[in-house]
Design a protein around this motif. Structure first.
Motif, PDB file in Angstrom:
ATOM      1  N   TYR A  34       0.928  -1.115   0.140  1.00 44.63           N
ATOM      2  CA  TYR A  34      -0.080  -0.181   0.013  1.00 44.63           C
ATOM      3  C   TYR A  34       0.924   1.228   0.198  1.00 44.63           C
ATOM      4  O   TYR A  34       1.927   1.313   0.810  1.00 44.63           O
ATOM      5  N   ASP A  35       0.640   2.194  -0.825  1.00 44.79           N
ATOM      6  CA  ASP A  35       1.489   3.312  -1.025  1.00 44.79           C
ATOM      7  C   ASP A  35       0.788   4.476  -0.160  1.00 44.79           C
ATOM      8  O   ASP A  35      -0.378   5.118  -0.392  1.00 44.79           O
TER       9      ASP A  35
ATOM     10  N   ALA B  19       5.173  -1.200  -2.360  1.00 42.25           N
ATOM     11  CA  ALA B  19       5.312   0.122  -2.280  1.00 42.25           C
ATOM     12  C   ALA B  19       6.844   0.281  -2.585  1.00 42.25           C
ATOM     13  O   ALA B  19       7.625  -0.202  -2.129  1.00 42.25           O
TER      14      ALA B  19
ATOM     15  N   ARG C 241       1.820   7.221   0.804  1.00 39.95           N
ATOM     16  CA  ARG C 241       2.015   8.582   0.301  1.00 39.95           C
ATOM     17  C   ARG C 241       0.704   9.148  -0.582  1.00 39.95           C
ATOM     18  O   ARG C 241       0.390  10.183  -0.722  1.00 39.95           O
ATOM     19  N   ASN C 242       0.386   8.165  -1.629  1.00 38.79           N
ATOM     20  CA  ASN C 242      -0.780   8.382  -2.808  1.00 38.79           C
ATOM     21  C   ASN C 242      -1.940   7.713  -2.177  1.00 38.79           C
ATOM     22  O   ASN C 242      -2.883   7.908  -2.975  1.00 38.79           O
ATOM     23  N   HIS C 243      -2.115   7.032  -1.131  1.00 34.90           N
ATOM     24  CA  HIS C 243      -3.185   6.362  -0.601  1.00 34.90           C
ATOM     25  C   HIS C 243      -3.745   5.399  -1.701  1.00 34.90           C
ATOM     26  O   HIS C 243      -4.832   5.559  -2.133  1.00 34.90           O
ATOM     27  N   LYS C 244      -2.921   4.483  -2.078  1.00 32.95           N
ATOM     28  CA  LYS C 244      -3.462   3.552  -2.831  1.00 32.95           C
ATOM     29  C   LYS C 244      -2.864   2.139  -2.969  1.00 32.95           C
ATOM     30  O   LYS C 244      -1.589   2.145  -2.404  1.00 32.95           O
TER      31      LYS C 244
END
Length: 173
Positions: A112-113, A125, A115-118
């Motif tokens: 899960y990223d 990541a 920083r970019n919430h995805k």
């Protein structure tokens, strides 16, 4: 009243500085290594013995506390250096592979990223590729100091599994 408190604090500070000024520590007393800090000549590195079992044959090590990065219970010789392009850890610990071979799968927090919430559907990541930044092989040594810490896990599953992403997201919705 403020003047009295100020004078008292200054006096206390002055007296403590005076009393501590005579007590100098030798630089061999500052750390656990018992050698001068600015001289590496007297430092003798121990020949650490790490887990001798290969990946897949070693016994999992209980986490130090809930959601702590787990220790690597096997030898990692030949698996380093770890780069974004070449990460031998993913060969066994990728969520798609791990369950079928009995390895610990990467937790959701690694796919899960933040920083970019995805969610990452392929790979991990990019902030998480350097596995040995958090996960390290466990050397078989005697502790330098006694440790009485006892972890308190909310449930037995958390001794070997992470729910860090769930914890991070608590209360966010």
């Amino acid at each position: 009243m403020k003047k009295i408190i100020s004078v008292g604090l200054i006096t206390l500070f002055g007296m403590s500085s005076y009393l501590l000024a005579d007590k100098k520590l030798d630089e061999t007393e500052l750390g656990l290594r018992k050698a001068p800090l600015n001289d590496e000549n007297k430092v003798q590195l121990q020949n650490f013995i790490f887990g001798t079992g290969s990946a897949g044959e070693s016994q999992k090590i209980e986490r130090a506390y809930e959601n702590a990065p787990p220790m690597i219970p096997h030898d990692i010789e030949g698996m380093t250096p770890i780069t974004q392009e070449d990460n031998a850890c993913l060969g066994c610990h990728s969520p798609k592979i791990a369950e079928s071979i009995g390895a610990t799968p990467l937790p959701k927090s690694h796919t899960y990223d933040l920083r970019n919430h995805k969610e990452i559907t392929e790979g991990i990541a990019e902030q998480r590729y350097n596995c040995t930044q958090c996960h390290v092989p466990q050397a078989q040594t005697k502790p330098l100091v006694e440790n009485n810490f006892k972890p308190d896990f909310r449930d037995e599953d958390k001794k070997h599994r992470s729910n860090l992403l769930d914890v991070i997201n608590q209360g966010v919705q």
